[in-house]
Scaffold this active site. Sequence first.
Site, PDB file in Angstrom:
ATOM      1  N   GLU A  36     -62.356  20.302 -30.385  1.00  0.00           N
ATOM      2  CA  GLU A  36     -62.535  18.656 -30.067  1.00  0.00           C
ATOM      3  C   GLU A  36     -62.836  18.117 -31.095  1.00  0.00           C
ATOM      4  O   GLU A  36     -62.740  16.768 -31.770  1.00  0.00           O
ATOM      5  CB  GLU A  36     -64.019  19.018 -29.350  1.00  0.00           C
ATOM      6  CG  GLU A  36     -64.965  18.137 -29.298  1.00  0.00           C
ATOM      7  CD  GLU A  36     -66.794  18.086 -28.355  1.00  0.00           C
ATOM      8  OE1 GLU A  36     -66.064  17.980 -27.010  1.00  0.00           O
ATOM      9  OE2 GLU A  36     -67.027  18.579 -28.579  1.00  0.00           O
ATOM     10  N   GLU A  65     -64.762  20.107 -37.529  1.00  0.00           N
ATOM     11  CA  GLU A  65     -65.530  21.766 -37.601  1.00  0.00           C
ATOM     12  C   GLU A  65     -64.600  22.405 -37.892  1.00  0.00           C
ATOM     13  O   GLU A  65     -64.642  23.030 -38.284  1.00  0.00           O
ATOM     14  CB  GLU A  65     -66.644  21.822 -36.530  1.00  0.00           C
ATOM     15  CG  GLU A  65     -67.481  21.465 -36.365  1.00  0.00           C
ATOM     16  CD  GLU A  65     -68.751  21.307 -35.446  1.00  0.00           C
ATOM     17  OE1 GLU A  65     -68.129  21.472 -34.363  1.00  0.00           O
ATOM     18  OE2 GLU A  65     -69.962  22.504 -36.059  1.00  0.00           O
ATOM     19  N   ASP A  79     -63.923  28.699 -29.958  1.00  0.00           N
ATOM     20  CA  ASP A  79     -64.929  28.669 -31.632  1.00  0.00           C
ATOM     21  C   ASP A  79     -64.866  29.182 -32.747  1.00  0.00           C
ATOM     22  O   ASP A  79     -66.015  28.932 -33.230  1.00  0.00           O
ATOM     23  CB  ASP A  79     -65.940  27.009 -30.648  1.00  0.00           C
ATOM     24  CG  ASP A  79     -65.992  26.583 -29.432  1.00  0.00           C
ATOM     25  OD1 ASP A  79     -64.891  26.002 -29.605  1.00  0.00           O
ATOM     26  OD2 ASP A  79     -66.968  26.307 -29.007  1.00  0.00           O
ATOM     27  N   TYR A 129     -71.745  10.434 -29.783  1.00  0.00           N
ATOM     28  CA  TYR A 129     -71.083  11.990 -30.012  1.00  0.00           C
ATOM     29  C   TYR A 129     -69.559  11.974 -29.573  1.00  0.00           C
ATOM     30  O   TYR A 129     -69.536  12.754 -30.857  1.00  0.00           O
ATOM     31  CB  TYR A 129     -71.145  12.397 -28.561  1.00  0.00           C
ATOM     32  CG  TYR A 129     -72.503  12.012 -27.831  1.00  0.00           C
ATOM     33  CD1 TYR A 129     -73.642  11.587 -28.957  1.00  0.00           C
ATOM     34  CD2 TYR A 129     -73.367  12.067 -26.242  1.00  0.00           C
ATOM     35  CE1 TYR A 129     -75.237  12.158 -28.510  1.00  0.00           C
ATOM     36  CE2 TYR A 129     -74.568  13.042 -26.144  1.00  0.00           C
ATOM     37  CZ  TYR A 129     -76.014  12.201 -27.073  1.00  0.00           C
ATOM     38  OH  TYR A 129     -76.652  12.108 -26.776  1.00  0.00           O
ATOM     39  N   HIS A 167     -68.005  28.328 -35.268  1.00  0.00           N
ATOM     40  CA  HIS A 167     -69.089  29.393 -35.527  1.00  0.00           C
ATOM     41  C   HIS A 167     -69.227  30.406 -36.828  1.00  0.00           C
ATOM     42  O   HIS A 167     -70.470  30.305 -37.815  1.00  0.00           O
ATOM     43  CB  HIS A 167     -69.110  30.544 -34.259  1.00  0.00           C
ATOM     44  CG  HIS A 167     -69.397  29.887 -33.263  1.00  0.00           C
ATOM     45  ND1 HIS A 167     -69.759  30.587 -32.168  1.00  0.00           N
ATOM     46  CD2 HIS A 167     -68.656  28.491 -32.515  1.00  0.00           C
ATOM     47  CE1 HIS A 167     -69.594  30.023 -30.353  1.00  0.00           C
ATOM     48  NE2 HIS A 167     -69.738  28.654 -31.154  1.00  0.00           N
ATOM     49  N   ASP A 174     -57.390  23.352 -26.653  1.00  0.00           N
ATOM     50  CA  ASP A 174     -58.255  22.220 -26.083  1.00  0.00           C
ATOM     51  C   ASP A 174     -59.011  22.145 -27.790  1.00  0.00           C
ATOM     52  O   ASP A 174     -59.094  23.132 -28.185  1.00  0.00           O
ATOM     53  CB  ASP A 174     -58.369  21.203 -25.480  1.00  0.00           C
ATOM     54  CG  ASP A 174     -60.251  22.555 -25.244  1.00  0.00           C
ATOM     55  OD1 ASP A 174     -61.213  22.323 -26.280  1.00  0.00           O
ATOM     56  OD2 ASP A 174     -59.902  23.140 -24.583  1.00  0.00           O
TER      57      ASP A 174
END
Length: 868
Positions: A691, A695, A616, A773, A620, A689
Amino acid sequence: MAFNSAWKAAALLTWLLATDSVNCLPNPVIGSVAEEVLQRTATRPTVAFETQYPPNNSEDRILIPEASPVYRVALENEGHPSQFPFPGLDLGRFLKGVNGLLTDTETQHPHLSSTTQRVPSVTDSVPTEAPQTALPVSTGDQVPTGAPAMNNQDIFLPVATEAPPANIKRRHDHPVVNKNANSSAPIETNKFYAGLFLGSQTNASFTQPYSLAWSGGGGTLKSWGVSVSHVETNVLAFGPKNKKIPGDPIEYYINPVGLQHIILSAAELDESSVLTVEEPKAFSAHAVLKRSAGSEQSITFPVVQGMGYVTGVYNNLQPLIESGVFIRKVVSAGSPKPGIFKYQVVLEDDTHWVLYATPTDDQDPKFKLASNSSLRGPAGFSGTIQVAKNPAGKSGEKFYDNSAGVYPVAGHVTGSVTGDVGTYNLSWTKAGKQARDSPLIMFALPHHVQSFDRTTVGRVTDIHLRTTTKGNATAVIGETWTMTEANLPIDMGFAPWSPVHGSVNALSATAQRAILKVAPTELTQDIDAQSDLNSMYYSGKAMSKFATLIYTVTQLGNNVDIATEAFQNLTRSFDRFVQNEQQFPLAYDTVWKGAVSTAGYAGDLNADFGNTAYNDHHFHYGYFIQAAAIIGALDPSWLVKNKDWVNMLVRDAGNSVEDDQYFPFSRGFDWFNGHSWAKGLFESFDGKDQESTSEDTMFAYAVKMWGRTTGDASMEARGNMMLGILRRSLDNYFLMQDNNTNQPAEFIANRVTGILFENKVDHTTYFGNNLEYVQGIHMLPLLPNAGYTRQQSFVAQEWNSMFAANASAPAAKVEGGWKGVLYANLALIDPQAAWEFFTQDDFDYSWIDGGASRTWYLAFAAGLGGGS
Ligand SMILES: *[C@@H]1O[C@H](CO)[C@@H](O)[C@H](O)[C@H]1NC(C)=O
Ligand SMILES: *[C@@H]1O[C@H](CO)[C@@H](O)[C@H](O)[C@H]1NC(C)=O
Ligand SMILES: *[C@@H]1O[C@H](CO)[C@@H](O)[C@H](O)[C@H]1NC(C)=O
Ligand SMILES: *[C@@H]1O[C@H](CO)[C@@H](O)[C@H](O)[C@H]1NC(C)=O
Ligand SMILES: *[C@@H]1O[C@H](CO)[C@@H](O)[C@H](O)[C@H]1NC(C)=O
Ligand SMILES: *[C@@H]1O[C@H](CO)[C@@H](O)[C@H](O)[C@H]1NC(C)=O
Ligand SMILES: *[C@@H]1O[C@H](CO)[C@@H](O)[C@H](O)[C@H]1NC(C)=O
Ligand SMILES: *[C@@H]1O[C@H](CO)[C@@H](O)[C@H](O)[C@H]1NC(C)=O
Ligand SMILES: *[C@@H]1O[C@H](CO)[C@@H](O)[C@H](O)[C@H]1NC(C)=O
């Protein structure tokens, strides 16, 4: 071999290459040779040859357990903690003492709270008492709102070359020990081949359309070679139908793992054999399988995205070609070119493969069919063995013949932007027999083919093979592809943006009034407390929220005064990170080479969503970068002391060059797949992967805007190019409209992928299954870029089936921060409804998530046409 009696050479035939015309290609060298057909003639019980899919072997991990709770646990074990993505607004903390809105005892997690707070209505009067100090800039056009026109701007110039700032402590003790990747250069942590060097080294690498995995003594054949798998639609496993969504889509689909169609191995390999990874790069790595540690006898596999054949470069070993789905027939099919020996292989699943052996000594290797699962070459073989699946009969075989003997060893990307048109090239370095004279054959994904320029289109073949999660791949001849993306969002800045209105830098008086009513409340939040957290993700979201809020107030609301103190506090809070004095400071990891949170050094690799193990980073750090772009635009003098730190984040998460000694090229964004992968150094059955596509898009946007603020035209152009590519790849693979043909028809009604892995797609999240979500994590943060990648027709289809009043999860009934996310998203298609939602008198601040502000959402809705 005992089996030999059941097998014998049965016939001779002359196999002539098809004479169909092949556009624009050099003629393959055609050998008119007699070919031996090695075929089983012994009678055999048919049932024995009915290969079961998936194979009935508990050692292969075939399907996900049917009970989905087990599966959910497995998901969590793959490196993502089951955490709620929003700490939410700590209302008690930030509103304490503000107009007596909330007392300490009422402090609750907003998504658990239904307390409605009375906040100033937009019709209240504008506050008259404003702080006296002013921001270092005046309002309006001093913040650049337009981009300079670019002409042939190279998008891959270095961001910076110096070492990371000295206060980022070097650490040599990364919790994930590097045992198998042999490189002194920075190692890619989030790329498709990590299965070759992580953990057991037996999980698959997804080059598309093939996947490769070291068998490592496992599988039905207990092979020690590298297996090649290609999965067809008929063996996909589908999850149960989700009856709550109109159209009853399946919850997930997964490609069976462990199917070993062809294994490239050698007779000498055994438990003393070792696999190492050499030259781990952005588009490739070399898997080196040695007979034993230190042995010269080896097979090297250049593992390259899109490679047309799987190639093993043998050094002094006896080839052993195996198949876990069993061999029905092998035809020794002569030489398409001098020194290249071809075999046609039919497997028991009715698939056709071609195999080319190119010995260094040019001698016919005379492969022998040793059993129904193995083909043997001569002892001491050196040269290449290549395999490819051929779904296109003689025509396909002709293309494969034409490129036989050569293979890619590394990939590269170049690109430029002129005006609002971006062009990028993927190209490959090749090796092999007469490499100069033979073109490569490479597989392209659907989003590549759509954007090919005319020259590249002319080299497309009729060979199509399904990929695991991205539709059909298409084989293309040549070593360079050129892709064009028009309509890049070059005019998009910090202001609300839409395809129709462009960048809306000035709002109506009504909208300004509404903003200035709401802003004072939000500006009194405790910036310091909301960003002094143990998580880079949540801290970054807070930085982004406040920077965006202050931008909105000063530049769209045209009131600098009321934001001055908050701006000063924001820069002070940001400075905590630049000084590296946050709760878990960053470290420069010298093992893999990158800037990581130290949270995961304490024993829990999953801390802060796995940041320490490189999960991530684009999420971040993207939030920090976007915040910095705003702060630096508002106060250019701020850049002097902060630019290096922010550039470090850019280089870590999305570096622009391959030869930076401190950071790998483009850690997150995969220029082949056209989007980023979030998973870092976690061994995984199903590959990498991602999600949150939104972002991911935010990161590209942040890079673009930081490039603009710092005057780095290459970076700005790169961000625009990434946005252009993302718009196309998200449309093709992630944000599914009714016309989507790349995902299974049974899955489309989910509208979003949920988590897209390299090997499966699951309509869920790492933190829960509520529809808001699963869909919402593809919406937030609703920044100017949202309207670029989230097409109106997509948003409408999603809204109507999921969040409209008569749909599955009406937005009006959703609670917590997700409610604000849904309504801000609604602004993309119905800005007036969004405007009305955010201006309502009874607005409840628990509807605003920890990374957003009502003030910005109002500006967003107004900019897109609401409230006028
Ligand atoms: C392959 O050969 C083995 C040994 O003769 C036999 O047991 C097995 O049933 C065969 N399987 C297939 C699929 O032909
Ligand atoms: C799979 O193997 C198990 C154990 O050998 C057997 O009980 C089962 O019936 C097999 N399943 C199928 C579908 O063949
Ligand atoms: C690692 O790479 C270096 C340089 O290419 C090479 O000399 C060395 O033998 C390699 N080490 C192993 C264990 O393969
Ligand atoms: C892309 O490749 C084409 C054809 O080789 C070349 O003409 C062009 O300059 C390249 N463009 C970039 C941006 O590298
Ligand atoms: C700014 O920080 C000071 C000192 O911590 C605090 O007293 C003040 O309330 C903050 N103001 C804003 C607008 O955040
Ligand atoms: C793949 O990764 C999983 C998760 O770490 C591990 O349990 C498994 O042994 C690996 N190998 C295979 C072939 O599944
Ligand atoms: C679906 O249709 C829309 C236009 O309505 C188009 O923009 C989009 O590219 C199409 N998507 C796919 C995957 O074909
Ligand atoms: C993908 O290929 C398969 C098999 O060739 C074909 O049936 C299918 O229609 C193709 N899908 C698309 C979207 O082209
Ligand atoms: C909701 O109502 C609209 C308009 O009548 C209709 O088009 C849509 O299909 C309905 N949605 C659902 C999920 O029933």
